[in-house]
Design an enzyme around this catalytic site. Structure first.
Site, PDB file in Angstrom:
ATOM      1  N   ASP A  60       0.948  -1.197   0.069  1.00  0.00           N
ATOM      2  CA  ASP A  60      -0.118  -0.023  -0.009  1.00  0.00           C
ATOM      3  C   ASP A  60       0.907   1.181  -0.082  1.00  0.00           C
ATOM      4  O   ASP A  60       1.484   1.647   0.881  1.00  0.00           O
ATOM      5  CB  ASP A  60      -0.873   0.130   1.220  1.00  0.00           C
ATOM      6  CG  ASP A  60      -1.850   1.222   1.283  1.00  0.00           C
ATOM      7  OD1 ASP A  60      -2.087   1.810   0.222  1.00  0.00           O
ATOM      8  OD2 ASP A  60      -2.327   1.667   2.210  1.00  0.00           O
ATOM      9  N   GLU A  67      -1.103  -1.361  -5.051  1.00  0.00           N
ATOM     10  CA  GLU A  67      -2.190  -0.507  -4.724  1.00  0.00           C
ATOM     11  C   GLU A  67      -1.966   0.542  -6.128  1.00  0.00           C
ATOM     12  O   GLU A  67      -1.093   1.136  -5.944  1.00  0.00           O
ATOM     13  CB  GLU A  67      -2.663   0.125  -3.712  1.00  0.00           C
ATOM     14  CG  GLU A  67      -3.863   0.942  -3.888  1.00  0.00           C
ATOM     15  CD  GLU A  67      -4.558   1.411  -2.692  1.00  0.00           C
ATOM     16  OE1 GLU A  67      -5.345   0.586  -1.888  1.00  0.00           O
ATOM     17  OE2 GLU A  67      -4.236   2.468  -2.096  1.00  0.00           O
ATOM     18  N   ASP A  82      -2.850   0.650   6.842  1.00  0.00           N
ATOM     19  CA  ASP A  82      -1.933   0.567   5.679  1.00  0.00           C
ATOM     20  C   ASP A  82      -1.524  -0.955   5.546  1.00  0.00           C
ATOM     21  O   ASP A  82      -1.312  -1.151   4.591  1.00  0.00           O
ATOM     22  CB  ASP A  82      -0.659   1.571   5.790  1.00  0.00           C
ATOM     23  CG  ASP A  82      -0.958   3.147   6.101  1.00  0.00           C
ATOM     24  OD1 ASP A  82      -1.422   3.531   5.089  1.00  0.00           O
ATOM     25  OD2 ASP A  82      -1.525   3.475   7.170  1.00  0.00           O
TER      26      ASP A  82
END
Length: 156
Positions: free
Chosen positions: A7, A67, A140
């Site tokens: 992330d 991501e 996260d």
């Protein structure tokens, strides 16, 4: 197969390493890379580069799931996050780790069946799929684990 979920962020990069074998998912490692917001962006990006290089070298994932930036509410952070994502992709290329990208909507769709699911719903599915009652505290890191799990649906 070891999948490293990432992330991206300038302040915090979450990561989660899962093993996906015989349709079973287990969490091998997770954590975060946190940078000091008082430092110049160049130093923060280099910290991400060094720390992620250490993680990749230590765990030797077979592939990575990162991501993708799809839509950003906060225009002030979109460029630094994009820069951090670029560094992340560079590290993966340095180690010849194939990288796959998923939007937050795709991750939510895969994990919950609904692309606009709430964060709590995604967290619940991560718990179910890992067969655990507890997750890391940082969002996260949990997001990174979800991103790694999302990639399991695309393995043939």
């Amino acid at each position: 197969m070891k999948i490293l979920g990432i992330d991206p962020g300038m302040a915090i990069v979450g990561y989660g390493l899962i093993d996906y074998t015989d349709n079973k998912i287990s969490l091998l490692a997770s954590g975060s890379i946190q940078t000091d917001k008082t430092l110049p962006d160049s130093k923060r990006l280099f910290e991400i580069f060094k720390d992620l290089s250490f993680v990749v070298d230590k765990y030797k994932p077979d592939c990575a799931s990162v991501e993708n930036l799809f839509f950003f509410k906060n225009q002030k952070t979109v460029i630094p996050v994009a820069e951090a994502r670029g560094v992340i992709l560079t590290v993966l290329e340095k180690f010849s780790i194939p990288a796959y990208s998923y939007t937050p909507m795709e991750v939510k769709q895969v994990l919950t069946g609904y692309g606009r699911a709430e964060k709590k719903e995604v967290e619940q599915m991560v718990k179910v799929l890992l067969n655990t009652d507890s997750l890391p505290k940082l969002d996260d890191t949990v997001d990174a684990i979800a991103i790694a799990i999302c990639h399991t649906r695309n393995i043939i």
